[in-house]
Design a protein around this motif. Structure first.
Motif, PDB file in Angstrom:
ATOM      1  N   ARG A 197       0.866  -1.185   0.000  1.00 15.61           N
ATOM      2  CA  ARG A 197       0.000   0.000   0.000  1.00 15.61           C
ATOM      3  C   ARG A 197       0.893   1.222   0.000  1.00 15.61           C
ATOM      4  N   LEU A 198       0.684   2.104  -0.971  1.00 13.91           N
ATOM      5  CA  LEU A 198       1.526   3.283  -1.138  1.00 13.91           C
ATOM      6  C   LEU A 198       0.720   4.527  -0.800  1.00 13.91           C
ATOM      7  N   VAL A 199       1.245   5.329   0.139  1.00 12.52           N
ATOM      8  CA  VAL A 199       0.567   6.545   0.598  1.00 12.52           C
ATOM      9  C   VAL A 199       1.478   7.740   0.351  1.00 12.52           C
ATOM     10  N   ALA A 200       0.882   8.814  -0.178  1.00 13.48           N
ATOM     11  CA  ALA A 200       1.647  10.021  -0.476  1.00 13.48           C
ATOM     12  C   ALA A 200       1.042  11.216   0.237  1.00 13.48           C
ATOM     13  N   SER A 201       1.906  12.144   0.635  1.00 11.97           N
ATOM     14  CA  SER A 201       1.454  13.400   1.237  1.00 11.97           C
ATOM     15  C   SER A 201       2.375  14.511   0.769  1.00 11.97           C
ATOM     16  N   ALA A 202       1.844  15.714   0.741  1.00 18.26           N
ATOM     17  CA  ALA A 202       2.632  16.888   0.367  1.00 18.26           C
ATOM     18  C   ALA A 202       1.925  18.115   0.908  1.00 18.26           C
ATOM     19  N   ARG A 203       2.687  19.165   1.152  1.00 17.73           N
ATOM     20  CA  ARG A 203       2.106  20.397   1.693  1.00 17.73           C
ATOM     21  C   ARG A 203       1.057  20.948   0.715  1.00 17.73           C
ATOM     22  N   GLY A 204      -0.144  21.191   1.252  1.00 20.73           N
ATOM     23  CA  GLY A 204      -1.209  21.726   0.424  1.00 20.73           C
ATOM     24  C   GLY A 204      -2.011  20.674  -0.321  1.00 20.73           C
ATOM     25  N   TYR A 205      -1.699  19.392  -0.069  1.00 25.49           N
ATOM     26  CA  TYR A 205      -2.402  18.307  -0.744  1.00 25.49           C
ATOM     27  C   TYR A 205      -2.993  17.346   0.286  1.00 25.49           C
TER      28      TYR A 205
END
Length: 572
Positions: A97-105
């Motif tokens: 399971r691949l999880v992504a995060s980024a500022r403003g998202y």
């Protein structure tokens, strides 16, 4: 491959090395371990632009009923570069399971839809996969809460709800709670990290300038009446300013939207409720009970209501600060049984609730058969309101639930328990033992049709017939000879719409190899459907769903069955 086999191979190779000389030893060296990885680009879901310096984490996902083993630790966070590119080295094949995060998202799993996403499946034949990972800019709702004079209301409780589409049985589900926050000293609140969707908001607060006067008298007798200007309350208010949830405005958000939702609260005269405790304990200060008051609505419970209260010399409890509506009232005190009661509070004269009077609640005795005593004692029973989708009561813990009314467990063997719930129609759902399922209900002084029961005021008994052995459905969905990635998979009961039959639709999303897993399924007859890229399809519309069911695959699941199907995904 077993460890003993590996040792045998190593011994043979070692002996051959000694007999054949240095050349054979060199040839017998183990081949380099196979490497596995996920690579790709992180992009903005609205315009496809690369998202710089986002963080990604990969987590191993065990599948099916395979023997448990220690899973690899999560890998990450791994940062994407200036062009959104990332590369994650993994220790093994399998599903990740691949999880992504980024500022403003919004933090998202790969190809996430609602609560579903696609797992990345790596194998010896396909050890590397390159992805285009789309993440949505976060949507935000902000606003202010002001009083009638335009002054900020601090510490107001603001709740956010997700508006859900009607189900195929045409019953509109209630909004689902998404988040809760409080206003700051400026009366400002904010909900961030929101996905595109439809939302509703409500606010509950106390009249700040009346709180001190209202709370001053608790546990004191012969208090003078409050100044009418201070004997006021704010009703539960839905945006844009109504106390009727049916009139609440729906806020539709797209990716990256920023919406403002302001409230101005208007006080109304407080409604008073006089509670007379059980005659056996009234006036006994050692056994003084404290009222717990929860407001109810057609959509379910709205949470505990702030109020003021004081006790007179006869032990009666005067409750103020209430807005008109239906409430569930409970008295909880040392040495006392919890006894809930329902009352409709209206504007005008003080209303009286006598806790010694016969209860208007339904007292439901639950018995479970078909399994042994130990399992029966660990089963929790939920009574689900079909109109709201919420629990009216839960049992199985041997004590009182604040969101249900388990009063006591009876019988020497603990096989019977009693709940008190509002009279009405409920769906019976078992919890706590995922492999158990309900085969039937026998009712006394109540009505049972399939999984649904209608319980009246007073005493009734439900005998729940339970069996062991839920089923599973796994398989591959393909489209034009290739895996259908991110398809919506639905397992639809053939009896959908029949009150006496199954009405639970199970869903999943296919992984990068087209695979899907539906576990803990109730035995019965179903239609299996896969819709390629179907997450925009309004499957909850009966006519739309029927169109797909015509081309679905019939599946009959017996107790403990494990069925594998290869299906062709339909076009959306």
């Amino acid at each position: 491959m077993k460890l003993t086999s590996l040792l045998r191979i190593f011994s043979i190779t070692l002996l051959a090395g000694y007999s054949a000389g240095p050349l054979a030893v060199a040839q017998s060296k183990a081949a380099p371990a196979r490497s596995f990885s996920i690579t790709g680009t992180l992009v903005n879901s609205t315009n496809g632009a690369p998202v710089q310096h986002g963080s990604l984490t990969a987590t191993f996902v065990p599948r099916g009923n395979a023997p448990s083993r220690q899973s690899p630790a999560p890998i990450g966070p791994i940062d994407a570069d200036d062009h959104g590119r990332f590369s994650i080295s993994l220790p093994s094949a399998g599903m990740w399971r691949l999880v992504a995060s980024a500022r403003g998202y919004v933090t998202q799993s790969y190809d996430e839809h609602e609560s579903f996403s696609s797992g990345i499946v790596l194998t010896a034949a396909s050890p590397t996969l390159d992805l285009r990972f789309r993440i949505a800019p976060e949507a935000v709702i902000t606003g202010s809460v002001l009083d009638e004079a335009g002054e900020p209301v601090r510490n107001a409780s603001v709740s956010l709800f997700v508006v859900q589409a009607p189900r195929p049985d045409a019953v509109p589900p209630p909004p689902r709670a998404r988040a809760r926050t409080s206003t700051d000293d400026r009366g400002i609140y904010e909900f961030d990290d929101l996905l595109p969707g439809d939302y509703q908001i409500n606010v509950q607060a106390q009249v700040w300038y009346a709180m001190a006067a209202q709370q001053k008298g608790f546990n004191t007798a012969n208090q003078p009446p409050l100044d009418p200007s201070l004997d006021v309350a704010y009703p539960l208010t839905w945006y844009p300013g109504t106390d009727d949830s049916a009139q609440a405005e729906t806020i539709s958000l797209g990716a990256g939207d920023n919406r403002q939702a302001d409230f101005q609260l208007l006080p109304i005269p407080s409604v008073h409720l006089r509670i007379l405790p059980d005659a056996a304990t009234a006036g006994d200060r050692r056994m003084q009970a404290y009222p717990m008051i929860e407001k109810l609505s057609a959509g379910g419970r709205l949470g505990y209501t702030p109020f003021s209260a004081h006790i007179d010399s006869q032990g009666g409890i005067d409750v103020g600060g209430l807005a008109p509506g239906r409430y569930e009232v409970r008295l909880q005190g040392r040495g006392q049984a919890v006894k809930p009661a329902l009352i409709d509070v209206t504007a005008g004269a003080v209303q009286t609730l006598d806790m010694s009077a016969a209860s208007t609640m339904a007292s439901v005795s639950i018995r479970i058969d078909g399994i042994d005593e130990a399992e029966a004692n660990s089963v929790r029973v939920s009574l689900i309101d079909p109109g709201s989708g919420r629990n009216a009561a839960r049992d199985g813990a041997g004590g009182y639930f604040l969101r249900g009314a388990l009063l006591r467990r009876g019988g020497a063997e603990g096989a019977s328990r009693t709940m008190e719930v509002p009279p009405g129609r409920y769906e019976v759902v078992l919890m706590g033992k995922p492999n158990l399922y309900l085969t039937g209900i026998t009712a006394q002084s109540a009505e049972a049709v399939g999984r649904f029961v209608t319980v009246p005021s007073g005493s009734s008994t439900l005998n729940l017939h339970v069996a062991d052995g839920r089923a599973s459905v796994t398989g591959i969905a393909s489209k034009d000879g290739k895996p259908s990635v991110g398809a919506m998979v639905l397992l639809v009961p053939a009896t959908l719409g029949n009150p006496a039959g199954l009405n639970i639709i199970r869903r999943d999303q296919t992984n990068t190899d087209g695979s899907f897993d539906l576990n803990d399924v109730l035995p019965g007859q179903y239609i299996l459907i896969a819709i390629d890229q179907g997450w925009q399809v309004n499957w909850k519309d009966p006519s739309t769903l029927n169109g797909y069911m015509l081309h679905g695959v019939p599946v009959e699941l017996h107790s403990a069955a494990s069925v594998k199907e290869e299906i062709e995904a339909q076009a959306p």
